[in-house]
Design a protein around this motif. Structure first.
Motif, mmCIF file in Angstrom:
data_model
loop_
_atom_site.group_PDB
_atom_site.id
_atom_site.type_symbol
_atom_site.label_atom_id
_atom_site.label_comp_id
_atom_site.label_asym_id
_atom_site.label_seq_id
_atom_site.Cartn_x
_atom_site.Cartn_y
_atom_site.Cartn_z
ATOM 1 N N GLY A 29 0.816 -1.206 0.000
ATOM 2 C CA GLY A 29 0.000 0.000 0.000
ATOM 3 C C GLY A 29 0.850 1.257 0.000
ATOM 4 O O GLY A 29 0.534 2.241 -0.672
ATOM 5 N N TRP A 30 1.948 1.216 0.786
ATOM 6 C CA TRP A 30 2.842 2.382 0.803
ATOM 7 C C TRP A 30 3.488 2.582 -0.559
ATOM 8 O O TRP A 30 3.604 3.706 -1.052
ATOM 9 N N PHE A 31 3.908 1.474 -1.201
ATOM 10 C CA PHE A 31 4.577 1.588 -2.502
ATOM 11 C C PHE A 31 3.648 2.200 -3.549
ATOM 12 O O PHE A 31 4.028 3.126 -4.275
ATOM 13 N N TYR A 32 2.429 1.719 -3.613
ATOM 14 C CA TYR A 32 1.507 2.223 -4.625
ATOM 15 C C TYR A 32 0.958 3.611 -4.272
ATOM 16 O O TYR A 32 0.577 4.380 -5.157
ATOM 17 N N GLY A 33 0.953 3.945 -3.000
ATOM 18 C CA GLY A 33 0.411 5.240 -2.609
ATOM 19 C C GLY A 33 1.448 6.334 -2.488
ATOM 20 O O GLY A 33 1.115 7.484 -2.201
ATOM 21 N N PHE A 34 2.731 5.990 -2.706
ATOM 22 C CA PHE A 34 3.815 6.959 -2.532
ATOM 23 C C PHE A 34 3.647 8.201 -3.403
ATOM 24 O O PHE A 34 3.750 9.325 -2.914
ATOM 25 N N PRO A 35 3.398 8.074 -4.722
ATOM 26 C CA PRO A 35 3.281 9.290 -5.553
ATOM 27 C C PRO A 35 2.137 10.190 -5.111
ATOM 28 O O PRO A 35 2.266 11.416 -5.117
ATOM 29 N N ALA A 36 1.024 9.586 -4.713
ATOM 30 C CA ALA A 36 -0.127 10.393 -4.319
ATOM 31 C C ALA A 36 0.117 11.150 -3.023
ATOM 32 O O ALA A 36 -0.427 12.235 -2.812
ATOM 33 N N SER A 37 0.943 10.576 -2.135
ATOM 34 C CA SER A 37 1.174 11.208 -0.837
ATOM 35 C C SER A 37 2.317 12.211 -0.850
ATOM 36 O O SER A 37 2.532 12.913 0.131
ATOM 37 N N GLN A 38 3.061 12.290 -1.952
ATOM 38 C CA GLN A 38 4.205 13.200 -2.006
ATOM 39 C C GLN A 38 3.807 14.662 -1.798
ATOM 40 O O GLN A 38 4.475 15.383 -1.041
#
Length: 221
Positions: A29-38
């Motif tokens: 979840g962290w890997f796939y959500g990384f760009p959105a949370s930047q």
């Protein structure tokens, strides 16, 4: 964490993302959500920098008022008293990043030996013969000092020359004669007065004690 995401991105064609995440101890979840949370992370960083800039002048003011002696703990207390909600860890980080370092105040060390007095010392019965095989034959006494947050504390000790055991001790916030007497009284209470026992100490600053008992011989009479 950015390096871990780059590693997974570079190798996900050869290996399953779940396997790579398990290897690097990160969640899928962290890997796939990384760009959105930047953007959110960037905003938090910007807010932190703004808050740091608000606190820095106040930190410098309290530091200047303390004549450059206060560290992060005391400045943190001053900020809280001024209704600033901030952690001590943050104050310490801001001070470190901006090279706001307190001066190191050298504390004057106590002097436990002072032979420059007119009190007559007892005769030196030991005559520099610092060796004994029989317990309760010679006791050696001295004072040392201990630096604490509340100031200097003074420790008086009495040691059996033969066994090297501390047979009596006392601690106070002063170096008056009663400190030495308390250590000697403890030793006598534990071992008892032994005929022929020599109690040896240097000519310290406790004149009343050393004048009468720099070297004492306890007789059977």
């Amino acid at each position: 964490m950015t390096n871990k995401r780059a590693f997974v991105t570079a190798h996900k064609a050869q290996y399953a993302v779940s396997t790579l995440c398990l290897l690097l101890e990160i969640s899928r979840g962290w890997f796939y959500g990384f760009p959105a949370s930047q953007p959110a992370r960037d905003q938090r960083q910007a807010n932190r920098e703004v808050r740091d800039q608000e606190l820095l002048p106040k930190i410098k003011t309290f530091f200047r008022v303390s004549k450059k002696y206060y560290g992060s703990k005391r400045i943190h207390r001053d900020l809280l008293a001024a209704d600033e909600v901030v952690s001590e860890r943050r104050v310490a980080r801001i001070m470190k990043e901006n090279k706001v370092s307190p001066l190191i105040r050298k504390r004057r060390k106590p002097i436990t030996t002072d032979s420059n007095h007119k009190l007559k010392p007892s005769p030196n019965l030991l005559e520099q013969k610092f060796h004994s095989q029989t317990p309760n034959t010679v006791w050696l006494a001295d004072i040392t000092y201990i630096d604490t947050d509340e100031g200097w504390l003074y420790l008086a000790g009495v040691k059996d020359m033969a066994t090297r055991e501390i047979v009596g001790w006392a601690m106070e916030d002063h170096m008056r004669a009663e400190l030495c007497c308390a250590a000697l009284e403890m030793a006598l209470g534990r071992r008892g007065p032994v005929p022929g026992l020599i109690h040896h100490s240097d000519r310290g600053s406790q004149g009343g004690f050393n004048r009468s008992s720099q070297c004492l011989v306890y007789n059977s009479t």
